[in-house]
Motif scaffolding. Structure first.
Motif, PDB file in Angstrom:
ATOM      1  N   ALA A  85      44.041  15.559 -15.129  1.00  0.00           N
ATOM      2  CA  ALA A  85      44.313  16.994 -15.205  1.00  0.00           C
ATOM      3  C   ALA A  85      45.641  17.255 -15.935  1.00  0.00           C
ATOM      4  CB  ALA A  85      44.354  17.584 -13.803  1.00  0.00           C
ATOM      5  N   GLY A  86      46.723  16.635 -15.452  1.00  0.00           N
ATOM      6  CA  GLY A  86      48.039  16.894 -16.044  1.00  0.00           C
ATOM      7  C   GLY A  86      48.154  16.331 -17.450  1.00  0.00           C
ATOM      8  N   GLY A  87      47.745  15.090 -17.634  1.00  0.00           N
ATOM      9  CA  GLY A  87      47.873  14.435 -18.944  1.00  0.00           C
ATOM     10  C   GLY A  87      46.963  15.059 -19.987  1.00  0.00           C
ATOM     11  N   VAL A  91      47.200   7.746 -23.731  1.00  0.00           N
ATOM     12  CA  VAL A  91      46.774   6.393 -23.354  1.00  0.00           C
ATOM     13  C   VAL A  91      46.104   6.451 -21.992  1.00  0.00           C
ATOM     14  CG1 VAL A  91      47.507   3.990 -23.137  1.00  0.00           C
ATOM     15  CG2 VAL A  91      48.908   5.601 -24.416  1.00  0.00           C
ATOM     16  N   GLU A  92      44.933   5.867 -21.888  1.00  0.00           N
ATOM     17  CA  GLU A  92      44.178   5.936 -20.632  1.00  0.00           C
ATOM     18  C   GLU A  92      43.687   4.531 -20.238  1.00  0.00           C
ATOM     19  OE1 GLU A  92      43.418   8.025 -18.065  1.00  0.00           O
ATOM     20  OE2 GLU A  92      42.286   6.257 -17.398  1.00  0.00           O
ATOM     21  N   MET A  93      43.915   4.215 -18.980  1.00  0.00           N
ATOM     22  CA  MET A  93      43.543   2.885 -18.467  1.00  0.00           C
ATOM     23  C   MET A  93      42.023   2.685 -18.401  1.00  0.00           C
ATOM     24  SD  MET A  93      44.756   1.257 -14.884  1.00  0.00           S
ATOM     25  CE  MET A  93      44.536   2.725 -13.913  1.00  0.00           C
ATOM     26  N   GLY A 108      39.807  11.863 -18.733  1.00  0.00           N
ATOM     27  CA  GLY A 108      39.513  12.999 -17.842  1.00  0.00           C
ATOM     28  C   GLY A 108      40.014  12.757 -16.420  1.00  0.00           C
ATOM     29  N   GLY A 109      40.331  11.500 -16.112  1.00  0.00           N
ATOM     30  CA  GLY A 109      40.891  11.156 -14.800  1.00  0.00           C
ATOM     31  C   GLY A 109      40.015  11.656 -13.655  1.00  0.00           C
ATOM     32  N   SER A 110      40.656  12.171 -12.626  1.00  0.00           N
ATOM     33  CA  SER A 110      39.904  12.610 -11.443  1.00  0.00           C
ATOM     34  C   SER A 110      39.111  13.889 -11.709  1.00  0.00           C
ATOM     35  CB  SER A 110      40.861  12.863 -10.268  1.00  0.00           C
ATOM     36  OG  SER A 110      41.635  11.730 -10.017  1.00  0.00           O
ATOM     37  N   THR A 111      39.320  14.524 -12.856  1.00  0.00           N
ATOM     38  CA  THR A 111      38.553  15.755 -13.117  1.00  0.00           C
ATOM     39  C   THR A 111      37.128  15.441 -13.562  1.00  0.00           C
ATOM     40  OG1 THR A 111      39.020  16.097 -15.487  1.00  0.00           O
ATOM     41  CG2 THR A 111      40.704  16.829 -13.932  1.00  0.00           C
ATOM     42  N   VAL A 112      36.854  14.175 -13.876  1.00  0.00           N
ATOM     43  CA  VAL A 112      35.497  13.810 -14.296  1.00  0.00           C
ATOM     44  C   VAL A 112      34.542  13.857 -13.109  1.00  0.00           C
ATOM     45  CG1 VAL A 112      34.088  11.928 -15.251  1.00  0.00           C
ATOM     46  CG2 VAL A 112      36.332  12.422 -16.218  1.00  0.00           C
ATOM     47  N   HIS A 113      35.031  13.424 -11.957  1.00  0.00           N
ATOM     48  CA  HIS A 113      34.135  13.357 -10.804  1.00  0.00           C
ATOM     49  C   HIS A 113      34.552  14.331  -9.703  1.00  0.00           C
ATOM     50  CE1 HIS A 113      37.324  10.403  -9.807  1.00  0.00           C
ATOM     51  NE2 HIS A 113      37.435  11.330  -8.894  1.00  0.00           N
ATOM     52  N   ASN A 114      35.481  15.243 -10.001  1.00  0.00           N
ATOM     53  CA  ASN A 114      35.855  16.136  -8.891  1.00  0.00           C
ATOM     54  C   ASN A 114      34.812  17.241  -8.722  1.00  0.00           C
ATOM     55  OD1 ASN A 114      36.541  18.388 -10.440  1.00  0.00           O
ATOM     56  ND2 ASN A 114      38.726  18.004 -10.381  1.00  0.00           N
ATOM     57  N   THR A 115      35.001  18.046  -7.692  1.00  0.00           N
ATOM     58  CA  THR A 115      33.959  19.016  -7.376  1.00  0.00           C
ATOM     59  C   THR A 115      34.337  20.434  -7.796  1.00  0.00           C
ATOM     60  OG1 THR A 115      34.779  18.716  -5.143  1.00  0.00           O
ATOM     61  CG2 THR A 115      32.628  17.834  -5.606  1.00  0.00           C
ATOM     62  N   ASN A 116      35.348  20.535  -8.682  1.00  0.00           N
ATOM     63  CA  ASN A 116      35.604  21.747  -9.461  1.00  0.00           C
ATOM     64  C   ASN A 116      36.094  22.968  -8.702  1.00  0.00           C
ATOM     65  OD1 ASN A 116      33.336  20.071 -10.851  1.00  0.00           O
ATOM     66  ND2 ASN A 116      34.339  21.194 -12.494  1.00  0.00           N
ATOM     67  N   LEU A 117      36.545  22.804  -7.470  1.00  0.00           N
ATOM     68  CA  LEU A 117      37.086  23.972  -6.769  1.00  0.00           C
ATOM     69  C   LEU A 117      38.408  24.370  -7.413  1.00  0.00           C
ATOM     70  CD1 LEU A 117      36.325  23.062  -3.063  1.00  0.00           C
ATOM     71  CD2 LEU A 117      34.969  24.410  -4.681  1.00  0.00           C
ATOM     72  N   CYS A 118      38.624  25.664  -7.512  1.00  0.00           N
ATOM     73  CA  CYS A 118      39.811  26.153  -8.216  1.00  0.00           C
ATOM     74  C   CYS A 118      40.543  27.205  -7.389  1.00  0.00           C
ATOM     75  CB  CYS A 118      39.397  26.798  -9.538  1.00  0.00           C
ATOM     76  SG  CYS A 118      38.666  25.645 -10.704  1.00  0.00           S
ATOM     77  N   ARG A 155      46.179  -0.190 -20.227  1.00  0.00           N
ATOM     78  CA  ARG A 155      46.963   0.066 -19.008  1.00  0.00           C
ATOM     79  C   ARG A 155      48.441  -0.087 -19.344  1.00  0.00           C
ATOM     80  NH1 ARG A 155      45.860  -4.301 -15.600  1.00  0.00           N
ATOM     81  NH2 ARG A 155      47.840  -5.166 -16.266  1.00  0.00           N
ATOM     82  N   ILE A 156      49.193   0.967 -19.127  1.00  0.00           N
ATOM     83  CA  ILE A 156      50.633   0.908 -19.380  1.00  0.00           C
ATOM     84  C   ILE A 156      51.296   0.261 -18.170  1.00  0.00           C
ATOM     85  CG2 ILE A 156      52.711   2.309 -19.765  1.00  0.00           C
ATOM     86  CD1 ILE A 156      50.696   2.083 -22.180  1.00  0.00           C
ATOM     87  N   ASP A 157      52.129  -0.738 -18.451  1.00  0.00           N
ATOM     88  CA  ASP A 157      52.805  -1.458 -17.363  1.00  0.00           C
ATOM     89  C   ASP A 157      54.312  -1.245 -17.366  1.00  0.00           C
ATOM     90  OD1 ASP A 157      50.494  -2.568 -16.279  1.00  0.00           O
ATOM     91  OD2 ASP A 157      50.485  -4.208 -17.734  1.00  0.00           O
ATOM     92  N   ASP A 181      52.043  15.505 -13.667  1.00  0.00           N
ATOM     93  CA  ASP A 181      50.827  15.342 -12.852  1.00  0.00           C
ATOM     94  C   ASP A 181      51.108  15.755 -11.408  1.00  0.00           C
ATOM     95  OD1 ASP A 181      52.227  13.250 -11.700  1.00  0.00           O
ATOM     96  OD2 ASP A 181      51.252  11.716 -12.927  1.00  0.00           O
ATOM     97  N   GLY A 182      50.221  15.361 -10.505  1.00  0.00           N
ATOM     98  CA  GLY A 182      50.348  15.766  -9.107  1.00  0.00           C
ATOM     99  C   GLY A 182      51.609  15.261  -8.432  1.00  0.00           C
ATOM    100  N   SER A 183      52.322  14.335  -9.055  1.00  0.00           N
ATOM    101  CA  SER A 183      53.581  13.835  -8.489  1.00  0.00           C
ATOM    102  C   SER A 183      54.604  14.951  -8.317  1.00  0.00           C
ATOM    103  CB  SER A 183      54.231  12.797  -9.411  1.00  0.00           C
ATOM    104  OG  SER A 183      53.322  11.912  -9.948  1.00  0.00           O
ATOM    105  N   GLY A 191      45.347  22.838  -0.416  1.00  0.00           N
ATOM    106  CA  GLY A 191      44.211  23.408  -1.150  1.00  0.00           C
ATOM    107  C   GLY A 191      43.898  22.552  -2.354  1.00  0.00           C
ATOM    108  N   PRO A 192      42.930  22.971  -3.162  1.00  0.00           N
ATOM    109  CA  PRO A 192      42.543  22.136  -4.311  1.00  0.00           C
ATOM    110  C   PRO A 192      43.669  22.056  -5.347  1.00  0.00           C
ATOM    111  CG  PRO A 192      41.367  24.235  -4.369  1.00  0.00           C
ATOM    112  CD  PRO A 192      42.131  24.212  -3.071  1.00  0.00           C
ATOM    113  N   PRO A 193      44.059  20.857  -5.756  1.00  0.00           N
ATOM    114  CA  PRO A 193      45.261  20.742  -6.592  1.00  0.00           C
ATOM    115  C   PRO A 193      45.045  20.844  -8.100  1.00  0.00           C
ATOM    116  CG  PRO A 193      44.655  18.591  -5.666  1.00  0.00           C
ATOM    117  CD  PRO A 193      43.592  19.561  -5.264  1.00  0.00           C
ATOM    118  N   GLN A 194      43.770  20.816  -8.558  1.00  0.00           N
ATOM    119  CA  GLN A 194      43.631  20.653 -10.012  1.00  0.00           C
ATOM    120  C   GLN A 194      44.230  21.803 -10.820  1.00  0.00           C
ATOM    121  OE1 GLN A 194      39.754  20.463 -11.743  1.00  0.00           O
ATOM    122  NE2 GLN A 194      38.917  22.186 -10.618  1.00  0.00           N
ATOM    123  N   ILE A 195      44.005  23.056 -10.424  1.00  0.00           N
ATOM    124  CA  ILE A 195      44.530  24.169 -11.231  1.00  0.00           C
ATOM    125  C   ILE A 195      46.072  24.127 -11.240  1.00  0.00           C
ATOM    126  CG2 ILE A 195      44.693  26.709 -11.345  1.00  0.00           C
ATOM    127  CD1 ILE A 195      42.073  25.506 -12.511  1.00  0.00           C
TER     128      ILE A 195
END
Ligand SMILES: Cc1cc2nc3c(=O)[nH]c(=O)nc-3n(C[C@H](O)[C@H](O)[C@H](O)COP(=O)(O)OP(=O)(O)OC[C@H]3O[C@@H](n4cnc5c(N)ncnc54)[C@H](O)[C@@H]3O)c2cc1C
Ligand code: SF4
Lengths: 192, 516
Positions: free
Chosen positions: B36-38, B55-57, B100-110, B220-222, B484-486, B494-498
């Motif tokens: 979401a953030g990236g 860059v995505e792992m 897409g990270g966790s937004t690929v499989h999340n349940t889209n609540l906003c 993967r960035i290390d 990001d969510g950090s 509540g739902p954090p994606q938005i």
């Protein structure tokens, strides 16, 4: 050899678990494998003897006594379990295999009879699994939860099991045709 | 659709080939992690004409590659193959992996951040939470096509929740989602086969490629590279698609680094890189919204796997203030058979009998707006050490949530309710459920799942009590931003994606300003 191992692990069940935790799950399983003269857990390819423990556990966990629920052997459950596990990081796979190794020797410490899990009869194996599931010791319960989740994923992700619970991809109006066709192919028996 | 076909990647997206020599890139900005953030940061930077590499792992999966097979999609789309958990293994932490990270499989609540949360953050020294932030929320909602979930999209499981709360006079109702081409298949958490979600991939990352962004998948960035008080790039490894093992070193030199590897991944990477952290804050204050599934068994068929999975909430027991007495958010939950079977109690014939009831089950997830603080520490490869033990007052909230979920289920017509204790407790009346108390709970009791990690590199203007400033700039290293969510200074309930997308937009704007 096994008695040496037991001496090393001697103590109350709590103490044994504490020693395993301190020694590390994977290290403990390597040691046990060594003593048993079997290859240790291997993330690249699960050794056959560990696969047998997994299958033995699957047979009891997914023994449903329900005609509509197929035997795990008949529905490709083990293959699906392995597909699921292959996607985990190597260290996680090692830990899961190590859990299987500890399940194999756990009857020596926790009963109901001293023997390897795979050599017990079905009822005794159920007792072992129940002991893990309801243990007051959290590591045993989490171990059972991990084994159960992986085994259940393998069994219940197989389409052969779905008619028993009314689940279907084909009857789902929201699933597009390419995915439905893909499932049709997957569901055809390998020989035909 | 065949499982072994070589993957076609969109133009601008590449997989680094195997090789002995490190491969090097130079760019203005590198974004680590494309959730979401990236995803939002990448999009905004590309749109502003910045030379940017994401860059995505994990891998890239288009709608045609969403096979709907649980045993395949869980390992593809989830961190650690879906096996991530707290160090004591008591709580499963589900997080996304891949473009897409966790937004690929999340349940889209906003939902936007509620005002009491913004007030709390302002009191904790975060600036700029007024009109500008609301404008950013509005812009994000437009980009992602956020709108109220139409009534005809509310499936039987969610109707059950609405019926139960109406019967009890509890607060709650329908929610909003970010979908456009949805065909109500119910497969959200295994990846949408219809491209129905306006998630980070579809709404942001693919359009960013058209704007000139470049994306490296399975890298993967290390390490965050830093010299003389400034971030100068990142280093990591390209991963083999089959085995997940490292196959080449990758170095990306950049003027700015945007860290968006999620609240667990970003903090772990910062710690691994030995970034200056004079007050030892990084990785602490982890919140996760831990949740437990309470299931009701109904005479009628619910078939909760069909239709849009989540569309309704109960907020009767959700308060946000710092001294809130009730901190429970309730939404429906449903999973496909492989995952559900793991949640159903027991094994063998008793478990089989429970599985027979699968079509008649409706479920409520009772999720905590948690005050418990955990910590993240780096592990090997993609693995992390997540330390999080629920504190006693959060257990009390969990007991409250489980009791009230049972009450809603009974009010909606459930014949029995399964309280997920160890051993599980099947109750057939509210008076039995009401006896559940905090004393019944403990580690793995109930088994919990968490899907919202946050707060490990939180915002604030004071460098002694926060990790980044109000716009994501790391206090102790120039050129490093977190998006990001950090960033959240507290749990949000509540739902954090938005909120995360919105923070990504705000941080990207700051990065552009700083580049001049
Ligand atoms: C099952 C489920 C359902 C959910 N439902 C909802 C919902 O309905 N509404 C809602 O608001 N939220 C929901 N969420 C949560 C929401 O999706 C997340 O909070 C949000 O996506 C987090 O955004 P993020 O940018 O912090 O991290 P993520 O979206 O998780 O993205 C982080 C990315 O960084 C990558 N990464 C990590 N480490 C590295 C590294 N070292 N190198 C390179 N890449 C790396 C990861 O692979 C990942 O792709 C749900 C989550 C789950 C798991
Ligand atoms: S319910 Fe809609 S968004 Fe979810 S997977 Fe199905 S079509 Fe996609």
């Amino acid at each position: 050899m096994l008695s040496n191992l037991l001496q090393r692990f001697a103590g109350t069940p709590d103490e044994v678990l504490r020693k395993i935790q301190m020694g590390g799950l994977v290290r403990s399983a390597r040691l046990v494998s060594n003593v048993l003269g079997n290859p240790p857990p291997d993330a690249d390819e699960m050794p056959e003897w560990i696969e047998e423990i997994l299958m033995a556990a699957t047979r009891r966990i997914c023994r449903y006594d329900d005609e509509a629920m197929p035997d795990p052997e008949d529905c490709g459950s083990l293959e699906a379990t392995k597909t699921f596990m292959d996607g985990m990081p190597p260290q996680t796979q090692l830990e899961f295999q190590s859990l299987m190794v500890l399940l194999e020797v756990s009857p020596y410490v926790f009963g109901p009879v001293a023997g390897r899990f795979t050599q017990l009869d079905g009822k005794q194996q159920d007792q072992v699994l129940k002991g893990w599931e309801t243990a007051s010791l959290v590591p045993k319960r989490t171990g059972f939860r991990a084994i159960k989740s992986v085994v259940m994923m393998g069994y219940w992700s197989r389409p052969e099991t779905w008619p028993a619970i009314g689940y279907s991809i084909h009857d789902n109006p929201g699933v597009p045709s390419p995915q439905k066709n893909h499932w049709k192919q997957r569901e055809e028996p390998a020989d035909g | 659709m065949a499982d072994d076909e070589p993957q076609q990647l969109p133009d601008g997206m590449e997989q680094v080939p195997a090789g002995d020599e490190p491969v090097e890139y130079d760019t203005e900005v590198v974004v680590v992690g494309l959730g979401a953030g990236g995803g939002m940061a990448l999009h905004q930077l590309a749109e502003a004409g910045v030379d940017v590499i994401g860059v995505e792992m994990g891998g890239y999966y288009g709608p045609e590659e969403m096979t709907l097979a649980e045993e395949q999609m869980m390992p593809r789309l989830f961190a650690e193959g879906g096996a991530r958990a707290t160090a004591d293994m008591a709580i499963n932490i589900m997080q996304g992996k891949g473009v897409g990270g966790s937004t690929v499989h999340n349940t889209n609540l906003c939902k936007r951040l509620p005002q009491p949360i913004l007030d709390r953050w302002e009191n904790n020294g975060v600036e700029g939470l007024g009109d500008q932030l609301q404008d950013d929320f509005a812009a994000v909602e437009q980009m992602l096509n956020v709108h109220p979930i139409p009534d005809d999209r509310i499936n039987a499981n969610n109707q059950m929740l609405l019926r139960g709360i109406a019967e009890l006079g509890y607060q709650g109702g329908g929610l909003s989602y970010n979908r456009r081409l949805c065909r109500a298949s119910g497969f959200c958490e295994l990846g949408c086969p219809n491209d129905g979600k306006e998630n980070a991939t579809r709404a942001l990352i693919l359009p960013a490629l058209d704007e000139g962004a470049q994306v490296l998948v399975r890298v993967r960035i290390d390490e965050i590279l830093h010299e003389e008080g400034r971030a100068v790039g990142v280093a990591g490894v390209a991963l083999d698609a089959e085995t997940g093992r490292a196959r080449r070193e990758v170095v990306i030199r950049a003027e700015s680094v945007v860290l968006a590897a999620s609240a667990t991944g970003s903090a772990s990477l910062a710690l691994k890189s030995g970034l200056p952290d004079p007050h030892g804050l990084v990785g602490r204050r982890l919140h996760i919204h831990p949740g437990a599934f309470v299931m009701g068994i109904f005479d009628e068929e619910i078939e909760g796997w069909l239709g849009v999975p989540q569309s309704a909430e109960c907020t009767e027991f959700l308060e946000y203030g710092e001294d809130a007495d009730q901190r429970v958010w309730m939404v429906t939950g449903f999973t496909h058979p492989g995952t559900s079977a793991g949640l159903m109690p027991g094994f063998g014939p008793a478990h089989g009998a429970m599985m027979r009831l699968y079509p008649n089950v409706a479920a409520i997830i009772t999720m905590l707006h948690d005050e418990t603080s955990g910590a993240v520490r780096p592990g090997e490869g993609e693995r992390l050490h997540i330390h999080y033990s629920l504190q006693q007052d959060d257990y009390a909230q969990m007991a409250l949530g489980m009791r009230e979920a049972a009450r809603i289920l009974f009010a909606a017509g459930a014949r029995e309710v399964m309280l997920p204790l160890s051993p599980p407790r099947l109750v057939s009346s509210m008076s039995e459920a009401a006896s559940l108390s905090v004393g019944d709970l403990g580690p793995l009791n109930p088994p919990m799942i968490a899907v919202h990690p946050m707060s490990t590199m939180w915002m604030g203007e004071d460098p002694e009590s926060s990790v980044v400033d109000s716009y994501g700039g790391y206090h102790h290293l120039d050129g490093l931003f977190v998006a990001d969510g950090s960033l959240f200074p507290s749990s949000i309930g509540g739902p954090p994606q938005i909120p995360i997308y919105t923070m990504g937009r705000r941080v990207a704007r700051r990065v552009v300003d700083r580049l001049g």
